[in-house]
Design an enzyme around this catalytic site. Structure first.
Site, PDB file in Angstrom:
ATOM      1  N   TYR A 101       8.504  -0.809  -5.443  1.00  0.00           N
ATOM      2  CA  TYR A 101       8.130  -1.750  -6.490  1.00  0.00           C
ATOM      3  C   TYR A 101       9.418  -2.075  -7.261  1.00  0.00           C
ATOM      4  CZ  TYR A 101       5.947  -4.314  -9.894  1.00  0.00           C
ATOM      5  OH  TYR A 101       5.712  -5.395 -10.998  1.00  0.00           O
ATOM      6  N   GLU A 189       9.348 -10.259  -8.886  1.00  0.00           N
ATOM      7  CA  GLU A 189       8.696  -9.046  -8.545  1.00  0.00           C
ATOM      8  C   GLU A 189       8.746  -8.926  -6.908  1.00  0.00           C
ATOM      9  OE1 GLU A 189       4.404  -7.545  -9.804  1.00  0.00           O
ATOM     10  OE2 GLU A 189       4.322  -8.428  -7.688  1.00  0.00           O
TER      11      GLU A 189
END
Ligand code: GDP
Ligand code: MN
Length: 380
Positions: A101, A189
């Site tokens: 992530y 993101e």
């Protein structure tokens, strides 16, 4: 402005971040044609302004044309958390060794950018933050200093990714930082950021939110504006250049200035009502703007009363009053209007409105009493 995944990937690609080749479509036959062009296996991915598509059945691997057709047909029209899928993205499938992530956003209280990186990707980062906060490596970046190569490398090492991924991750994160700052983003993101069995690091998903106020210096951003999800009311308001957010209640709200508009929404709630919208007509609003605002609110069938809350600053009271009268002549308003007018030249404005008051156009002295009156009318 929130981008769809494929728009986010095109945005990333412009900054040199590796993403999978693919194409968007809204048509099942075309999806198969695209897949043939890319070569199997492909991934068929729902394009909606919300996450968790995988869990909702909006991300499917297809090995053959038949599978691609089936998945495309199932995903198009699928409802994911209230977002109906109109577009799918067909991309070359990737082999995954590990899922990470990565993101950049703004930490307002620290007055710095915040980068987050975790070896536990693919799942919702909120869940990781809850169950295993130490698994998220954070870096706070002073915007005037930027992200240096050394700081970026130390950050990646702190996240304890597979050492094989270090160089690739550093390269992508430096590019992602550039995309975030130069692209005027509020959020970038990548979840998952993947390590392939071959050792390359690659962005498999993209979540990007751009600052709409910076649109003027990025000519390409109009295309993103055009695909923003808006209900009919918001679409009409947007076309008129109004700052409007649709809500669920029955009291239409018009105010000048975002702060006053928010306070007005609050005060309607406080006296037991429910606002139908937030609408800021801005400073210096003329009759045209007021008419447009009243028209948008009038078209909302849920609206049972309208509260106009104006505190004159640069805008003078008599202009506001004339604007309201002019607007009510131009637009046939169904719901009763309650006006609170204060600030610069409020006396003059009230004098103009006075002779025109009736049971469809009322005036109150204070914001609180005007809100009470509007809520009472809406409930009646
Ligand atoms: P989200 O659920 O909306 O976040 O959609 P993602 O794009 O993140 O996809 C969800 C999950 O599908 C990923 O975490 C992967 O595990 C899987 N996935 C997506 N693309 C591929 C791919 O090309 N190959 C493989 N093997 N899995 C994929
Ligand atoms: Mn994802």
């Amino acid at each position: 402005m929130d981008l769809l995944e494929y728009q986010g990937k095109q945005f990333f690609a412009a900054y040199g971040i590796p993403v999978s080749p693919g194409e968007a479509t809204g048509d099942v036959d075309e999806a198969v044609t695209i897949a043939e062009r890319i070569g199997y296996p492909v991934v068929v991915k729902a394009q909606v302004h919300t996450g968790g598509r995988g869990k909702a059945g909006g991300v499917k691997l297809a090995e053959t044309a038949d599978e691609c057709r089936t998945h495309a047909a199932n995903i198009l029209g699928l409802d994911i958390k209230g977002h109906v899928v109109k577009t799918i993205w067909i991309e070359q499938a990737s082999d995954i060794a590990e899922e990470y992530y990565a993101s950049f956003t703004l930490d307002r209280s620290a007055k710095k950018y915040l980068g987050m990186l975790s070896a536990e990707g693919g799942v919702e980062i909120e869940a990781v933050a809850e169950s295993n906060p130490d698994a998220i490596a954070k870096i706070w970046i002073d915007p005037t200093e930027g992200l240096t190569d050394e700081a970026c490398r130390a950050w990646v090492e702190a996240a304890k990714l597979n050492p094989q991924a270090t160089n690739g991750a550093v390269d992508i994160l430096l590019k992602l930082y550039r995309a975030y700052t130069e692209g005027d983003a509020d959020l970038v993101e990548i979840n998952p950021l993947i390590l392939k069995p071959t050792g390359e690091v690659h962005a498999l998903d993209a979540k990007v939110s751009l600052d709409g106020n910076a649109e003027f210096r990025h000519p390409g951003y109009e295309q993103y504006d055009a695909t923003q999800p808006r209900d009919d009311r918001e679409e009409a308001a947007h076309a008129k250049g109004l700052q409007y957010v649709g809500l669920e209640g029955t009291v239409g709200v018009i105010a000048n200035g975002a702060g006053l508009a928010m306070s007005t929404v609050d005060v309607v709630n406080q006296v037991g009502g429910a606002p139908a919208n937030f609408l800021d007509i801005g400073g210096g609003a003329n009759a045209d703007v007021m008419a447009g605002a009243l028209e948008v609110i009038n078209n909302d069938p849920e609206v049972k009363a309208i509260l106009i809350n104006i505190f004159g600053g640069i805008t003078r009271g008599e202009e506001v009053a004339n604007g309201i009268l002019e607007a009510t002549k131009r637009v046939e308003i169904d719901a009763p209007i309650v006006i609170r007018l204060d600030g610069t030249n409020a006396q003059e404005g009230r004098a103009i409105l006075g002779p025109n008051l009736n049971d469809k156009l009322m005036m109150e002295d204070t914001m609180l009493s005007a809100a009470r009156k509007a809520v009472e009318l809406a409930d009646a």
